[in-house]
Scaffold this active site. Sequence first.
Site, mmCIF file in Angstrom:
data_model
loop_
_atom_site.group_PDB
_atom_site.id
_atom_site.type_symbol
_atom_site.label_atom_id
_atom_site.label_comp_id
_atom_site.label_asym_id
_atom_site.label_seq_id
_atom_site.Cartn_x
_atom_site.Cartn_y
_atom_site.Cartn_z
ATOM 1 N N GLU A 241 0.867 -1.175 0.000
ATOM 2 C CA GLU A 241 0.000 0.000 0.000
ATOM 3 C C GLU A 241 0.907 1.228 0.000
ATOM 4 O O GLU A 241 1.674 1.445 0.949
ATOM 5 C CB GLU A 241 -0.927 0.027 1.227
ATOM 6 C CG GLU A 241 -1.887 1.226 1.162
ATOM 7 C CD GLU A 241 -2.728 1.478 2.412
ATOM 8 O OE1 GLU A 241 -3.575 2.372 2.368
ATOM 9 O OE2 GLU A 241 -2.524 0.803 3.435
ATOM 10 N N ASP B 84 5.046 4.654 3.724
ATOM 11 C CA ASP B 84 4.774 6.086 3.848
ATOM 12 C C ASP B 84 6.036 6.746 4.403
ATOM 13 O O ASP B 84 6.823 6.112 5.091
ATOM 14 C CB ASP B 84 3.597 6.338 4.800
ATOM 15 C CG ASP B 84 2.892 7.669 4.504
ATOM 16 O OD1 ASP B 84 1.729 7.639 4.049
ATOM 17 O OD2 ASP B 84 3.519 8.732 4.719
ATOM 18 N N ASP C 246 -2.012 12.283 -2.779
ATOM 19 C CA ASP C 246 -2.129 13.706 -3.109
ATOM 20 C C ASP C 246 -2.190 13.795 -4.641
ATOM 21 O O ASP C 246 -1.291 13.295 -5.304
ATOM 22 C CB ASP C 246 -0.883 14.467 -2.610
ATOM 23 C CG ASP C 246 -0.676 14.248 -1.120
ATOM 24 O OD1 ASP C 246 -1.654 14.413 -0.383
ATOM 25 O OD2 ASP C 246 0.457 13.903 -0.699
ATOM 26 N N LYS D 125 -1.036 20.774 -9.707
ATOM 27 C CA LYS D 125 -0.242 21.774 -10.440
ATOM 28 C C LYS D 125 0.736 21.100 -11.396
ATOM 29 O O LYS D 125 1.384 20.120 -11.023
ATOM 30 C CB LYS D 125 0.533 22.659 -9.457
ATOM 31 C CG LYS D 125 -0.363 23.646 -8.747
ATOM 32 C CD LYS D 125 0.470 24.678 -8.005
ATOM 33 C CE LYS D 125 -0.450 25.599 -7.248
ATOM 34 N NZ LYS D 125 0.200 26.155 -6.066
ATOM 35 N N ASP E 163 -10.509 10.278 -4.227
ATOM 36 C CA ASP E 163 -11.651 11.191 -4.297
ATOM 37 C C ASP E 163 -11.426 12.196 -5.427
ATOM 38 O O ASP E 163 -12.325 12.973 -5.738
ATOM 39 C CB ASP E 163 -11.752 11.989 -2.998
ATOM 40 C CG ASP E 163 -10.517 12.864 -2.854
ATOM 41 O OD1 ASP E 163 -9.421 12.292 -2.718
ATOM 42 O OD2 ASP E 163 -10.627 14.097 -2.916
#
Length: 223
Positions: A50, A75, A124, A128, A160
């Site tokens: 993950e 992470d 994220d 940009k 999302d």
Amino acid sequence: MGSKNKLKRFKENESFENVIQPTREEVINDFSLKGKWNSFFKNDNPIVLELGCGKGEYTIALAEKNPAINFIGIDIKGARFWRGAKTAIENNMKNVAFLRTQIELIDFIFEENEIEEIWITFPDPQIKYKRTKHRLTNTSFLKKYHKILKKDGCVNLKTDSEFMHGYTLGLLHGEGHEILYANHDVYKNVYSPEEVISTQTFYEKQYLEQGKPITYVKFRLNY
Ligand SMILES: C[S@@+](CC[C@H](N)C(=O)[O-])C[C@H]1O[C@@H](n2cnc3c(N)ncnc32)[C@H](O)[C@@H]1O
């Protein structure tokens, strides 16, 4: 989270046997676990990652449901995955590990064909243009995933972000990869796979409260 609490978690992470926190130098100079992750888990079971796991909700949920598969949550923020690592220890889950590193280094960490499947949960979107190189489904990342995945290995992206979903689908079409499943609102679709709707991550819960649709795509890479 207060800095005192963070320090406490960093300290605890150091004592957890399911947490690995190599330095960048250790990773890029012949990393000791590369190609040897099965010896870390002491079995020959498949390994699933993950990426950007945060607190590790997916790592924990999938590991509970699939005791014959090993799961590694990755992470850069150790104070976040402390939650998942602690849960795994409390529940005596031997098929879970957390790795503190940059996803950019993933092909130094895993050998070719070492990984069965990858989950990317609420990354994220890096909207940009200047941030494109940090977007976890850009071509450079996809090539790294392809390198470490087994021949039939696949990638799951849950987000999302309509931007991230659309960007990824466009890239997959453009580069000729195989889209196994795609859905732009998983909780409104009766055919959504069980593993996609049965677990909500920390970030996902916030997006659901805001009434945002959650998207999902599962794909196989053909480089
Ligand atoms: C928006 S959060 C989502 C966390 C979790 N998956 C969830 O849904 O609650 C993105 C996570 O990815 C991690 N992350 C982002 N870029 C990363 C990178 N290049 N290497 C390692 N971790 C990264 C961040 O530290 C953060 O925890």
